[in-house]
Design an enzyme around this catalytic site. Structure first.
Site, PDB file in Angstrom:
ATOM      1  N   THR A  11      -8.381   6.596  -1.996  1.00  0.00           N
ATOM      2  CA  THR A  11      -9.840   5.955  -1.870  1.00  0.00           C
ATOM      3  C   THR A  11     -10.771   7.193  -1.621  1.00  0.00           C
ATOM      4  OG1 THR A  11      -9.604   5.442   0.287  1.00  0.00           O
ATOM      5  CG2 THR A  11      -9.577   3.803  -1.444  1.00  0.00           C
TER       6      THR A  11
ATOM      7  N   HIS B  31       0.804  -1.213   0.165  1.00  0.00           N
ATOM      8  CA  HIS B  31       0.147  -0.155   0.158  1.00  0.00           C
ATOM      9  C   HIS B  31       0.876   1.347  -0.024  1.00  0.00           C
ATOM     10  CE1 HIS B  31      -3.976  -1.950   0.761  1.00  0.00           C
ATOM     11  NE2 HIS B  31      -3.138  -2.918   1.598  1.00  0.00           N
TER      12      HIS B  31
ATOM     13  N   LYS C  41       0.997  14.566   0.655  1.00  0.00           N
ATOM     14  CA  LYS C  41      -0.476  14.743   0.449  1.00  0.00           C
ATOM     15  C   LYS C  41      -0.694  16.192  -0.021  1.00  0.00           C
ATOM     16  CE  LYS C  41      -2.048  11.060   2.739  1.00  0.00           C
ATOM     17  NZ  LYS C  41      -2.921   9.963   1.975  1.00  0.00           N
TER      18      LYS C  41
ATOM     19  N   LYS D 233      -7.944  13.952   4.672  1.00  0.00           N
ATOM     20  CA  LYS D 233      -7.005  12.897   4.763  1.00  0.00           C
ATOM     21  C   LYS D 233      -6.264  12.999   5.842  1.00  0.00           C
ATOM     22  CE  LYS D 233      -6.356  13.932   0.315  1.00  0.00           C
ATOM     23  NZ  LYS D 233      -6.459  12.716  -0.469  1.00  0.00           N
ATOM     24  N   ARG D 234      -5.386  12.049   6.246  1.00  0.00           N
ATOM     25  CA  ARG D 234      -4.157  12.272   6.815  1.00  0.00           C
ATOM     26  C   ARG D 234      -3.256  13.438   6.569  1.00  0.00           C
ATOM     27  NH1 ARG D 234      -3.450   8.390  11.224  1.00  0.00           N
ATOM     28  NH2 ARG D 234      -1.511   9.407  11.526  1.00  0.00           N
TER      29      ARG D 234
ATOM     30  N   LYS E  83     -14.683   8.711  -3.357  1.00  0.00           N
ATOM     31  CA  LYS E  83     -15.968   8.646  -2.712  1.00  0.00           C
ATOM     32  C   LYS E  83     -16.383  10.134  -3.033  1.00  0.00           C
ATOM     33  CE  LYS E  83     -13.698   6.153   1.045  1.00  0.00           C
ATOM     34  NZ  LYS E  83     -12.918   6.216   2.054  1.00  0.00           N
TER      35      LYS E  83
HETATM   36  C1  26V Z   1       2.778   2.014   7.783  1.00  0.00           C
HETATM   37  C2  26V Z   1       2.781   1.961   8.854  1.00  0.00           C
HETATM   38  C3  26V Z   1       4.505   1.930   9.026  1.00  0.00           C
HETATM   39  C4  26V Z   1       5.065   1.802  10.424  1.00  0.00           C
HETATM   40  C5  26V Z   1       4.282   2.483  11.313  1.00  0.00           C
HETATM   41  C6  26V Z   1       2.883   2.110  11.445  1.00  0.00           C
HETATM   42  C7  26V Z   1       2.215   2.107  10.006  1.00  0.00           C
HETATM   43  C8  26V Z   1       0.953   1.896   9.748  1.00  0.00           C
HETATM   44  C9  26V Z   1       0.322   2.024   8.730  1.00  0.00           C
HETATM   45  C10 26V Z   1       1.203   2.088   7.721  1.00  0.00           C
HETATM   46  C11 26V Z   1       0.296   2.067   6.173  1.00  0.00           C
HETATM   47  C12 26V Z   1       0.560   3.239   5.284  1.00  0.00           C
HETATM   48  C13 26V Z   1       0.153   2.727   4.170  1.00  0.00           C
HETATM   49  C14 26V Z   1      -1.197   3.390   3.794  1.00  0.00           C
HETATM   50  O1  26V Z   1      -2.142   3.565   4.594  1.00  0.00           O
HETATM   51  N1  26V Z   1      -1.408   3.283   2.538  1.00  0.00           N
HETATM   52  C15 26V Z   1      -2.554   3.945   1.777  1.00  0.00           C
HETATM   53  O2  26V Z   1      -3.445   2.729   1.550  1.00  0.00           O
HETATM   54  C16 26V Z   1      -4.392   3.007   0.801  1.00  0.00           C
HETATM   55  C17 26V Z   1      -5.316   1.897   0.613  1.00  0.00           C
HETATM   56  O3  26V Z   1      -4.584   1.297  -0.444  1.00  0.00           O
HETATM   57  C18 26V Z   1      -4.233   3.771  -0.650  1.00  0.00           C
HETATM   58  O4  26V Z   1      -5.274   4.354  -1.029  1.00  0.00           O
HETATM   59  C19 26V Z   1      -3.473   5.275  -0.060  1.00  0.00           C
HETATM   60  O5  26V Z   1      -3.024   5.915  -1.120  1.00  0.00           O
HETATM   61  C20 26V Z   1      -2.207   4.601   0.596  1.00  0.00           C
HETATM   62  O6  26V Z   1      -1.344   5.839   1.035  1.00  0.00           O
END
Ligand code: 26V
Length: 822
Positions: free
Chosen positions: A666, A367, A564, A558-559, A670
C-alpha cells in the site's frame, strides 16, 4: 521539527463554531477539566484541551450515527483486527470536520501554534505494517462512504516498539503512547465482558446434547471507544479496543495472609493480555500468549455483537442478514468457533443451523501467502486453552470433509489439505482453513495475489467452493495520504482543477491535461522541492547528515524483510559506489537513497540488513571521491508520522519484492499518488498500478511470479548467475570480504553466502535487470520535463487506489450493504 499543517479548507459547516467561540471553549476546558489557566498551561495541556473541544463536537454526530443505524435497521459491519496502525488522530479529525483553519486561528489568538502542539501527539502504533495500516484506512473510509461499522481490536499499552540504532544495530525500546493519557478515547466500564480460558467441558444437566464449557480462568475485557470521523464529518463510527482487567483486582484473603505478591497475581496475569503488540509480521508467534490475545479480543467482540443484535432483533437466526463480521487475516479466526459455541451451547441451535448462520455472517481477508506467516496452533494447546472450541473444530471439520468426500472428485491427499487439522507432523489446527470454511467470502488484496491464492494455499478449498474467493485490491485513504500529508500538492490541485477531487479523488485525472504544461510542471516540481526540503531538514535534525534537495530522493520504507529485498537496493548502491570511483569521468545522477523500517526483534537476517545499510552509509557518505553523488540515509523509527513526511518528498519509490511474495503493498500507492515514479517488480498491486498509470510512467523490471516459480522448479543456481555479472560479483565480494565492516570483516559473510548458495529471494537473478532499470530511471531524470510529466500522470491516475473504492467493493460484493457516493 514542525510539519506545517494546512487543511483543505471546507465550507464552514454546522460543526464549525467560529474562532472566538472555539478559543473560549479551549480556555474553559483548560480551566474546568484540567484545573489550569493560560498562564500555567503546558503545550500538552493545550493539545489535550483543543482535542476535547473538537471531540465534544464529534460526539453529537457520533450519537446520531449510532442512532441512525438502529432506526433504519441497517446492516452493521464489524471489522475484527488484531492491528490498527492509526498514527496521529488529531489532524485526521480536525481536517475531516473542516475545523483545521478555525482551530489554528483560535489557538493563534491564545498564543499557541497548532503545528507545535500537534507534533506532540504520539502515534497510536497498534500494528506492525501494511495489514494494520490498511485497517486504519478502512475505518476512515467506512465512515466516509457511510457504512455503519465498528472496528474491534486490542488496546495495547505498548504498541510497536521504538527503534533506535546503536552503532548501526537496531535496538528495540518500549513505546509508551499512553503516558499523557489518550484524549480521544472513552472508557466504557459498563461495556465489559468476561472471557474464559482452560477448564473442561461438561454436558448440561439432564441434556446430553448440550455442552457447557467451564473455564478455569476468567478475565474481564473492558471497552475503550474512539470515534472515527469520516470525510466532512457526516458519519462517525466506533473503534472499540479491549483492555484486559482481572475480575478480582486483588485477592484480599491472600493479601491479609501476608502474600502481597500472590494477592496481585490475577492482576498481572490479566494485564499481560493487552500489554504488548506482537512485533513480528511473518515469523510464527507460536506462543500461548498470542493465542490468548486472539481469543480474548474475538470473544469479547462477539459477545458485544451478539448482545447488540439480540437487543435489536431478539433472535440470532437473522444475525447474518444484519451483521457482517470481517476477519482481518486469520488472527481473529477463532471467532468462527466462538460464534458456533455461542449459537449451540448458549442459544440452543443445532450444529448444521449454527454452521449456516456462521458462514452467512463471516468473511475473511487473506494478506499473505508466506508459508511461515500462515497461522496454525498445536491441537494440544488449543485443547488445553479452549477445550470446547477444539471440539467444535472437530465437529465442523467432519461436516467439511463429508462435503468434500461426497463430491467424489477429491483424492485422499486433497482431502488432507482441506482438513482443518494438519496431520503431517505435530497435529495442528490450520487457522486459514478454519477461516475459509467458516466464511461465505474469502478475498485476496490484489488481482495477482488472489490468483495465487487460488493456485496455492487454497487450491483445494477453492475447488470445493469455487464461488467464495474474490479479489478486493487494497486502497489508501486520500485524506491522510494526500490532503493532510501533502497540503502543497492539494492546494495546487484545487487551484488547477477545482475542489471536486476532495470528495472524489478519481477526479484528479483532470490533471492529465496539464501534464505537459510547462507552467504547471514548474509549480508541481516546486511543491515536490519544498516537500524534499522539509525532509532534508528532518534528516539534519535527526541524523546530522546533510542531503541536497536537488538530488533524486529514492525511498524504500517498509518492514525489513528478505522478500522485500532491501538487500537488492543496498547491493545496487554498492555497485554504483564502485562505478563512481572507477569511472570518475562519467556523469552520474546525484541520488539520496533513503531507507526506513523495523525488523522483527527475532529476525536475525533482517537486523543484519539494517546494520549493513548503516555500514554502507557510513563508508559511502564519508568518501570524498563520491563527491556527494550518492548518499545513504537510514532514518530510525519509521512510523506513520514519518511516512507522512517521507512519502510526499519522494521522487522514486522502491517496490522491488520478489514477484509473487508481496500480497499487495500500500506504500506503493501512497508514493505514486504523491507523484513519485515507481521502480518495481510485477508483484502485488504494482501490476494494477502499471495498468492505471500506464507502462510508460512506471519502471518495471525483473522476473514475474510465474518465472520465479519456474526458476525454482528447474533448480536455480545463483552462482552461475553471479559469475555472469561482473558488477554483482564485485559488489558481493566487497561486502563479503569486509570492506564495509573493517571492525568485523566476517560480519556479512553468512548473509552473502546465502545469496551465493540458495538465494531464495532471487536477488542475484534480478540484479542486472534492476541496475538496468535504475539507469533507465537516471535517463528520465536527466530530462526534467519528461520526469515532471510522468510524475504528474502518476498523481492524476492513482485515484482508483482510494480505499473508498475498495470499501465500496467490500460493501457491494461481500457485506451486502449500501454506500454513498462513488
Ligand atoms: C502475520 C503474523 C504471523 C504470526 C505472528 C504475528 C503476525 C502478525 C502479522 C501478520 C500479518 C502479515 C501479513 C501482512 O501484514 N500482510 C500485508 O498486508 C498488506 C495489506 O493487505 C499488504 O499490502 C502487504 O503486501 C502484506 O504483506
Amino acid at each position: 521539527m514542525n510539519v506545517a499543517i494546512a487543511s483543505a479548507a471546507l465550507q464552514p459547516s454546522r460543526l464549525t463554531p467560529g474562532t472566538d467561540v472555539l478559543a473560549n471553549e479551549i480556555l474553559s476546558c483548560l480551566r474546568y477539566r484540567f484545573g489550569k489557566d493560560a498562564t500555567v498551561a503546558k503545550p500538552h495541556d493545550w493539545l489535550a484541551a483543543a482535542i476535547r473541544v473538537v471531540r465534544d463536537r464529534v460526539i453529537d454526530r457520533w450519537i446520531e450515527s449510532t442512532k441512525e443505524a438502529y432506526d433504519d435497521s441497517r446492516k452493521r459491519v464489524y471489522y475484527l483486527s488484531l492491528e490498527f496502525l492509526i498514527g496521529r488522530l488529531t489532524r485526521d479529525a480536525f481536517s475531516n470536520l473542516g475545523m483545521m483553519e478555525e482551530m489554528r486561528a483560535a489557538l493563534h489568538k491564545l498564543g499557541v501554534d497548532l503545528d507545535v502542539i500537534a507534533a506532540l501527539e504520539p502515534d497510536a502504533a497498534l500494528g506492525n505494517g501494511g495489514l494494520g495500516r490498511l485497517a486504519a484506512c478502512f475505518m476512515e473510509s467506512m465512515a466516509t462512504v457511510d457504512v455503519p461499522a465498528h472496528g474491534y481490536g486490542i488496546r495495547y499499552e505498548n504498541g510497536m516498539f521504538r527503534q533506535e540504532f546503536s552503532e548501526g544495530w537496531q535496538v528495540e525500546l518500549p513505546e509508551t503512547w499512553l503516558d499523557y493519557g489518550n484524549p480521544w478515547e472513552f472508557e466504557r466500564r459498563e461495556r465489559s465482558f468476561e472471557v474464559g480460558f482452560g477448564g473442561l467441558v461438561e454436558f448440561a444437566e439432564g441434556d446430553d446434547e448440550k455442552h457447557v464449557w467451564k473455564p478455569i480462568e476468567r478475565v474481564l475485557a473492558v471497552a475503550y471507544d474512539t470515534p472515527v470521523v469520516g470525510w466532512r464529518g457526516e458519519r462517525v463510527n466506533t473503534l472499540r479496543l479491549w483492555s484486559a482487567m482481572p475480575i478480582d483486582p486483588i485477592r484480599l484473603d491472600a493479601f491479609n495472609a501476608g502474600d502481597h505478591i500472590g494477592a496481585l497475581r490475577d492482576f498481572t496475569k490479566a494485564d499481560t493480555l493487552s500489554r504488548v503488540l506482537y512485533p513480528a509480521d511473518a515469523t510464527p508467534a507460536g506462543q500461548e500468549l498470542r493465542l490468548r490475545q486472539e481469543y480474548f479480543f474475538s470473544a469479547a467482540s462477539l459477545q458485544d455483537i451478539v448482545q447488540r443484535h439480540l437487543s435489536q432483533y431478539g433472535d440470532l437466526s437473522t444475525l447474518g442478514q444484519k451483521a457482517a463480521i470481517h476477519l482481518n487475516d486469520t488472527h481473529p479466526a477463532i471467532a468462527v468457533a466462538e460464534l458456533m459455541r455461542l449459537l449451540m451451547d448458549v442459544h440452543g441451535f443445532a450444529l448444521e443451523k449454527a454452521w449456516d448462520i456462521t458462514r452467512e455472517t463471516f468473511a475473511y481477508t487473506n494478506h499473505t501467502l508466506l508459508p511461515e506467516a500462515l497461522e496454525s496452533w498445536p491441537v494440544h494447546l488449543l485443547d488445553r486453552l479452549l477445550p470446547r472450541h477444539m471440539q467444535i473444530v472437530y465437529s465442523v471439520n467432519s461436516l467439511l470433509l463429508k462435503e468434500a468426500r461426497d463430491k467424489d472428485t477429491f483424492s485422499d491427499d486433497s482431502i488432507k489439505r482441506i482438513s482443518l487439522i494438519d496431520e503431517t507432523g505435530e497435529r495442528r489446527v490450520r487457522m486459514g482453513n478454519l477461516a475459509f470454511a467458516g466464511s461465505h467470502s474469502i478475498n485476496g488484496v490484489s488481482a495477482l495475489h488472489t490468483d495465487l491464492m487460488k493456485e496455492t494455499v487454497f487450491a483445494d478449498l477453492h475447488r470445493l467452493y469455487p464461488d467464495r474467493i474474490n479479489n478486493k485490491t487494497n486502497g489508501i485513504t486520500p485524506r491522510r495520504w494526500l490532503l493532510q500529508s501533502n497540503p502543497g500538492l492539494t492546494q495546487l490541485a484545487r487551484e488547477t482543477i477545482g475542489d471536486g477531487f476532495l470528495d472524489d479523488v478519481t477526479l484528479l485525472r483532470d490533471l492529465e491535461d496539464y501534464a505537459k504544461d510547462g507552467g504547471f510542471q514548474e509549480k508541481f516540481t516546486g511543491v515536490k522541492r519544498r516537500n524534499k526540503e522539509r525532509l532534508a531538514a528532518l534528516v539534519v535534525e535527526r541524523l546530522g547528515v546533510k542531503v541536497d534537495p536537488s538530488a533524486m530522493f529514492d525511498i524504500q520504507i517498509k518492514r525489513i524483510h528478505e522478500y522485500k529485498r532491501q538487500l537488492l537496493n543496498i547491493i545496487e548502491a554498492v555497485a554504483v559506489y564502485d562505478q563512481i570511483r572507477s569511472h570518475p569521468e562519467k556523469e552520474w545522477v546525484p541520488r539520496v537513497k533513503f531507507f526506513g523500517g523495523k525488523a522483527a526483534p527475532s529476525y536475525v537476517n533482517a537486523k543484519l540488513i539494517i546494520k549493513l545499510a548503516n555500514d554502507v552509509a557510513r563508508v559511502i557518505n564519508r568518501d570524498p571521491t563520491v563527491r556527494g553523488l550518492l548518499k545513504i540515509v537510514f532514518l530510525p523509527n519509521y512510523n506513520v508520522s514519518l511516512a507522512e513526511v517521507m512519502v510526499p518528498a519522494a521522487d522514486l519509490s522502491e517496490q522491488i519484492s520478489t514477484a509473487g511474495m508481496e500480497a499487495s503493498g500500500t506504500g506503493n500507492m501512497k508514493f505514486a499518488l504523491n507523484g513519485a515514479l515507481t521502480i518495481g517488480t510485477l508483484d502485488g498491486a504494482n501490476v494494477e498500478m502499471q495498468e492505471h498509470v500506464g507502462a510508460d510512467n512506471i519502471v518495471i523490471f525483473g522476473l514475474t511470479a510465474e518465472e520465479v516459480a519456474e526458476r525454482r522448479r528447474e533448480g536455480y543456481s545463483p552462482r552461475d548467475v553471479i559469475a555472469q555479472s561482473p558488477e554483482l560479483s564485485q559488489a558481493l565480494s566487497s561486502i563479503s570480504s569486509g570492506v564495509f565492516s573493517p571492525d568485523d570483516p566476517d560480519r556479512y559473510r553468512g548473509l552473502m553466502d546465502g545469496i551465493y548458495n540458495t538465494d531464495w529471494f532471487m536477488v542475484a537473478a534480478d540484479f542486472d535487470a534492476y541496475t538496468d532499470a535504475q539507469r533507465k530511471v537516471d535517463a528520465i531524470w536527466r530530462d526534467p520535463q519528461l520526469w515532471a510529466e510522468k510524475s504528474i500522470l502518476n498523481t492524476a491516475r492513482m485515484g482508483w487506489f482510494s480505499s473508498d473504492r475498495t470499501i465500496r467493493e467490500y460493501a457491494r460484493d461481500i457485506w451486502n450493504t449500501p454506500t454513498v457516493g462513488g
